[in-house]
Write a protein that holds these residues in place. Structure first.
Motif, PDB file in Angstrom:
ATOM      1  N   ARG A  10       0.858  -1.180   0.000  1.00 12.08           N
ATOM      2  CA  ARG A  10       0.000   0.000   0.000  1.00 12.08           C
ATOM      3  C   ARG A  10       0.891   1.225   0.000  1.00 12.08           C
ATOM      4  O   ARG A  10       1.675   1.402   0.927  1.00 12.08           O
ATOM      5  CB  ARG A  10      -0.843   0.059   1.262  1.00 12.08           C
ATOM      6  N   ALA A  11       0.756   2.052  -0.989  1.00 13.66           N
ATOM      7  CA  ALA A  11       1.519   3.304  -1.077  1.00 13.66           C
ATOM      8  C   ALA A  11       2.974   3.057  -0.677  1.00 13.66           C
ATOM      9  O   ALA A  11       3.693   2.370  -1.366  1.00 13.66           O
ATOM     10  CB  ALA A  11       0.860   4.393  -0.242  1.00 13.66           C
ATOM     11  N   ASP A  12       3.385   3.585   0.478  1.00 14.47           N
ATOM     12  CA  ASP A  12       4.780   3.468   0.909  1.00 14.47           C
ATOM     13  C   ASP A  12       4.994   2.368   1.950  1.00 14.47           C
ATOM     14  O   ASP A  12       5.996   2.352   2.649  1.00 14.47           O
ATOM     15  CB  ASP A  12       5.269   4.813   1.447  1.00 14.47           C
ATOM     16  N   ARG A  13       4.063   1.426   2.049  1.00 14.57           N
ATOM     17  CA  ARG A  13       4.182   0.326   3.004  1.00 14.57           C
ATOM     18  C   ARG A  13       4.151  -1.015   2.261  1.00 14.57           C
ATOM     19  O   ARG A  13       3.413  -1.188   1.304  1.00 14.57           O
ATOM     20  CB  ARG A  13       3.055   0.386   4.021  1.00 14.57           C
ATOM     21  N   GLU A  14       4.936  -1.949   2.791  1.00 15.59           N
ATOM     22  CA  GLU A  14       4.986  -3.262   2.168  1.00 15.59           C
ATOM     23  C   GLU A  14       5.203  -4.316   3.245  1.00 15.59           C
ATOM     24  O   GLU A  14       5.983  -4.130   4.174  1.00 15.59           O
ATOM     25  CB  GLU A  14       6.136  -3.321   1.160  1.00 15.59           C
ATOM     26  N   LEU A  15       4.496  -5.421   3.104  1.00 18.31           N
ATOM     27  CA  LEU A  15       4.629  -6.565   3.987  1.00 18.31           C
ATOM     28  C   LEU A  15       4.834  -7.791   3.107  1.00 18.31           C
ATOM     29  O   LEU A  15       4.047  -8.040   2.196  1.00 18.31           O
ATOM     30  CB  LEU A  15       3.368  -6.738   4.836  1.00 18.31           C
ATOM     31  N   ASN A 106       4.233  -5.027  22.840  1.00 19.82           N
ATOM     32  CA  ASN A 106       3.051  -4.231  22.522  1.00 19.82           C
ATOM     33  C   ASN A 106       3.094  -3.763  21.069  1.00 19.82           C
ATOM     34  O   ASN A 106       4.142  -3.751  20.428  1.00 19.82           O
ATOM     35  CB  ASN A 106       2.975  -3.010  23.454  1.00 19.82           C
ATOM     36  N   TRP A 107       1.938  -3.331  20.575  1.00 26.86           N
ATOM     37  CA  TRP A 107       1.844  -2.782  19.222  1.00 26.86           C
ATOM     38  C   TRP A 107       2.794  -1.603  19.087  1.00 26.86           C
ATOM     39  O   TRP A 107       2.887  -0.756  19.978  1.00 26.86           O
ATOM     40  CB  TRP A 107       0.417  -2.311  18.943  1.00 26.86           C
ATOM     41  N   HIS A 108       3.515  -1.563  17.956  1.00 28.80           N
ATOM     42  CA  HIS A 108       4.467  -0.482  17.710  1.00 28.80           C
ATOM     43  C   HIS A 108       4.815  -0.426  16.226  1.00 28.80           C
ATOM     44  O   HIS A 108       4.471  -1.323  15.464  1.00 28.80           O
ATOM     45  CB  HIS A 108       5.740  -0.672  18.537  1.00 28.80           C
ATOM     46  N   LYS A 109       5.492   0.643  15.848  1.00 32.52           N
ATOM     47  CA  LYS A 109       6.066   0.784  14.511  1.00 32.52           C
ATOM     48  C   LYS A 109       7.552   0.996  14.737  1.00 32.52           C
ATOM     49  O   LYS A 109       7.934   1.795  15.573  1.00 32.52           O
ATOM     50  CB  LYS A 109       5.464   1.991  13.776  1.00 32.52           C
ATOM     51  N   ASP A 110       8.392   0.263  14.032  1.00 34.37           N
ATOM     52  CA  ASP A 110       9.828   0.357  14.257  1.00 34.37           C
ATOM     53  C   ASP A 110      10.339   1.735  13.863  1.00 34.37           C
ATOM     54  O   ASP A 110      10.676   1.971  12.708  1.00 34.37           O
ATOM     55  CB  ASP A 110      10.576  -0.720  13.457  1.00 34.37           C
ATOM     56  N   SER A 111      10.379   2.636  14.825  1.00 34.42           N
ATOM     57  CA  SER A 111      10.872   3.980  14.517  1.00 34.42           C
ATOM     58  C   SER A 111      12.380   3.932  14.341  1.00 34.42           C
ATOM     59  O   SER A 111      13.070   3.096  14.921  1.00 34.42           O
ATOM     60  CB  SER A 111      10.488   4.952  15.635  1.00 34.42           C
ATOM     61  N   GLY A 112      12.879   4.796  13.509  1.00 28.27           N
ATOM     62  CA  GLY A 112      14.309   4.867  13.283  1.00 28.27           C
ATOM     63  C   GLY A 112      14.821   3.923  12.208  1.00 28.27           C
ATOM     64  O   GLY A 112      16.017   3.878  11.950  1.00 28.27           O
ATOM     65  N   HIS A 113      13.934   3.153  11.601  1.00 27.08           N
ATOM     66  CA  HIS A 113      14.345   2.202  10.567  1.00 27.08           C
ATOM     67  C   HIS A 113      13.382   2.308   9.383  1.00 27.08           C
ATOM     68  O   HIS A 113      12.183   2.452   9.565  1.00 27.08           O
ATOM     69  CB  HIS A 113      14.313   0.770  11.098  1.00 27.08           C
ATOM     70  N   SER A 114      13.911   2.199   8.191  1.00 24.91           N
ATOM     71  CA  SER A 114      13.029   2.253   7.017  1.00 24.91           C
ATOM     72  C   SER A 114      12.332   0.922   6.805  1.00 24.91           C
ATOM     73  O   SER A 114      11.226   0.863   6.278  1.00 24.91           O
ATOM     74  CB  SER A 114      13.826   2.627   5.764  1.00 24.91           C
ATOM     75  N   SER A 115      12.995  -0.170   7.221  1.00 17.73           N
ATOM     76  CA  SER A 115      12.405  -1.493   7.066  1.00 17.73           C
ATOM     77  C   SER A 115      13.045  -2.451   8.058  1.00 17.73           C
ATOM     78  O   SER A 115      14.064  -2.142   8.685  1.00 17.73           O
ATOM     79  CB  SER A 115      12.566  -1.989   5.628  1.00 17.73           C
ATOM     80  N   SER A 116      12.421  -3.616   8.180  1.00 10.13           N
ATOM     81  CA  SER A 116      12.952  -4.631   9.090  1.00 10.13           C
ATOM     82  C   SER A 116      12.514  -6.012   8.615  1.00 10.13           C
ATOM     83  O   SER A 116      11.575  -6.148   7.832  1.00 10.13           O
ATOM     84  CB  SER A 116      12.477  -4.387  10.527  1.00 10.13           C
ATOM     85  N   ALA A 117      13.199  -7.015   9.114  1.00  7.33           N
ATOM     86  CA  ALA A 117      12.841  -8.401   8.827  1.00  7.33           C
ATOM     87  C   ALA A 117      12.987  -9.214  10.101  1.00  7.33           C
ATOM     88  O   ALA A 117      13.901  -8.986  10.892  1.00  7.33           O
ATOM     89  CB  ALA A 117      13.740  -8.977   7.732  1.00  7.33           C
ATOM     90  N   SER A 153       9.790 -15.931   7.545  1.00  9.13           N
ATOM     91  CA  SER A 153      10.360 -14.589   7.685  1.00  9.13           C
ATOM     92  C   SER A 153       9.296 -13.572   7.363  1.00  9.13           C
ATOM     93  O   SER A 153       8.438 -13.799   6.507  1.00  9.13           O
ATOM     94  CB  SER A 153      11.537 -14.380   6.723  1.00  9.13           C
ATOM     95  N   VAL A 154       9.363 -12.448   8.054  1.00 10.32           N
ATOM     96  CA  VAL A 154       8.451 -11.337   7.804  1.00 10.32           C
ATOM     97  C   VAL A 154       9.291 -10.108   7.503  1.00 10.32           C
ATOM     98  O   VAL A 154      10.117  -9.704   8.320  1.00 10.32           O
ATOM     99  CB  VAL A 154       7.547 -11.057   9.023  1.00 10.32           C
ATOM    100  N   PHE A 155       9.072  -9.536   6.338  1.00  5.38           N
ATOM    101  CA  PHE A 155       9.742  -8.298   5.960  1.00  5.38           C
ATOM    102  C   PHE A 155       8.689  -7.203   5.933  1.00  5.38           C
ATOM    103  O   PHE A 155       7.592  -7.393   5.411  1.00  5.38           O
ATOM    104  CB  PHE A 155      10.370  -8.418   4.568  1.00  5.38           C
ATOM    105  N   GLN A 156       9.021  -6.064   6.521  1.00 11.63           N
ATOM    106  CA  GLN A 156       8.110  -4.923   6.499  1.00 11.63           C
ATOM    107  C   GLN A 156       8.871  -3.650   6.183  1.00 11.63           C
ATOM    108  O   GLN A 156       9.969  -3.437   6.665  1.00 11.63           O
ATOM    109  CB  GLN A 156       7.350  -4.822   7.815  1.00 11.63           C
ATOM    110  N   ARG A 157       8.255  -2.847   5.347  1.00 13.67           N
ATOM    111  CA  ARG A 157       8.825  -1.565   4.949  1.00 13.67           C
ATOM    112  C   ARG A 157       7.755  -0.494   5.178  1.00 13.67           C
ATOM    113  O   ARG A 157       6.603  -0.693   4.823  1.00 13.67           O
ATOM    114  CB  ARG A 157       9.201  -1.611   3.462  1.00 13.67           C
ATOM    115  N   GLY A 158       8.166   0.605   5.802  1.00 17.60           N
ATOM    116  CA  GLY A 158       7.257   1.739   5.914  1.00 17.60           C
ATOM    117  C   GLY A 158       6.421   1.824   7.162  1.00 17.60           C
ATOM    118  O   GLY A 158       5.260   2.184   7.122  1.00 17.60           O
ATOM    119  N   LYS A 159       6.966   1.486   8.290  1.00 18.43           N
ATOM    120  CA  LYS A 159       6.311   1.700   9.585  1.00 18.43           C
ATOM    121  C   LYS A 159       4.942   1.016   9.700  1.00 18.43           C
ATOM    122  O   LYS A 159       3.917   1.649   9.918  1.00 18.43           O
ATOM    123  CB  LYS A 159       6.150   3.202   9.878  1.00 18.43           C
TER     124      LYS A 159
END
Length: 182
Positions: A10-15, A106-117, A153-159
């Protein structure tokens, strides 16, 4: 062979969720390395993580920063191959995590990173152990839950909003490699 289980964009997010992310030999090498690192490296506990991440959460996480090029470079190369991320090692922070005794986040968005796995290392993880990675795209009503089985593995981009459900009190140690990418 790596298999794409789910892909949402979606737009600037990817899972992107994959199974068989590494070969059997690659997993054996990773598991041997984290076993060695667990026995021979100082561990840090999540006591100083942001309060909103661990507030009212029982259990704890121990983690080890991974820096040995022999183990880190194959992980970076796999991320670049599967997820189109940078090949520059300085763009990565890679840690081995062990969640124990009702561990959760808890629910969160990885701040400080553009993406994570998140790369899961548990063999034969039972459904009722808990410890599921849960996530939800902004504006979505569907929440996705991923069992932390070896190969997933789970890759996520865009908070993307995500968390980890608590593990059952008698569940085995929940093991993963967390990759944070600038």
């Amino acid at each position: 062979m790596t298999k794409i289980v789910a892909h949402r964009k979606r737009a600037d997010r990817e899972l992107l969720i994959t199974d068989n992310t590494f070969t059997t030999e690659e997993y054996e090498k990773i598991l041997d390395y984290v076993k060695y690192a667990s026995e021979n490296s100082p561990r840090v506990v999540n006591d100083d993580w942001p309060e909103d991440l661990i507030k009212d959460v029982e259990g704890y996480t121990r983690f080890i920063v991974l820096c040995d090029e022999e183990i880190v470079n194959p992980i970076i190369n796999k991320c670049a191959e599967l997820f189109g991320t940078s090949k520059n090692p300085s763009d990565y922070g890679i840690m081995y995590y062990e969640g124990e005794s009702k561990f959760g986040l808890n629910w969160h968005k990885d701040s400080g990173h553009s993406s994570s796995a998140s790369i899961y290392l548990n063999d034969d993880w039972q459904d009722d152990y808990g410890g599921y990675f849960v996530c939800r795209m902004d504006g979505a009503t569907l929440t996705t839950a991923i069992k932390p089985d070896l190969g997933m593995s789970v890759f996520q981009r865009g908070k993307i909003l995500h968390g980890v459900t608590a593990t059952r009190h008698d569940a085995p140690i929940r093991k993963s490699i967390q990759v944070f990418i600038r």
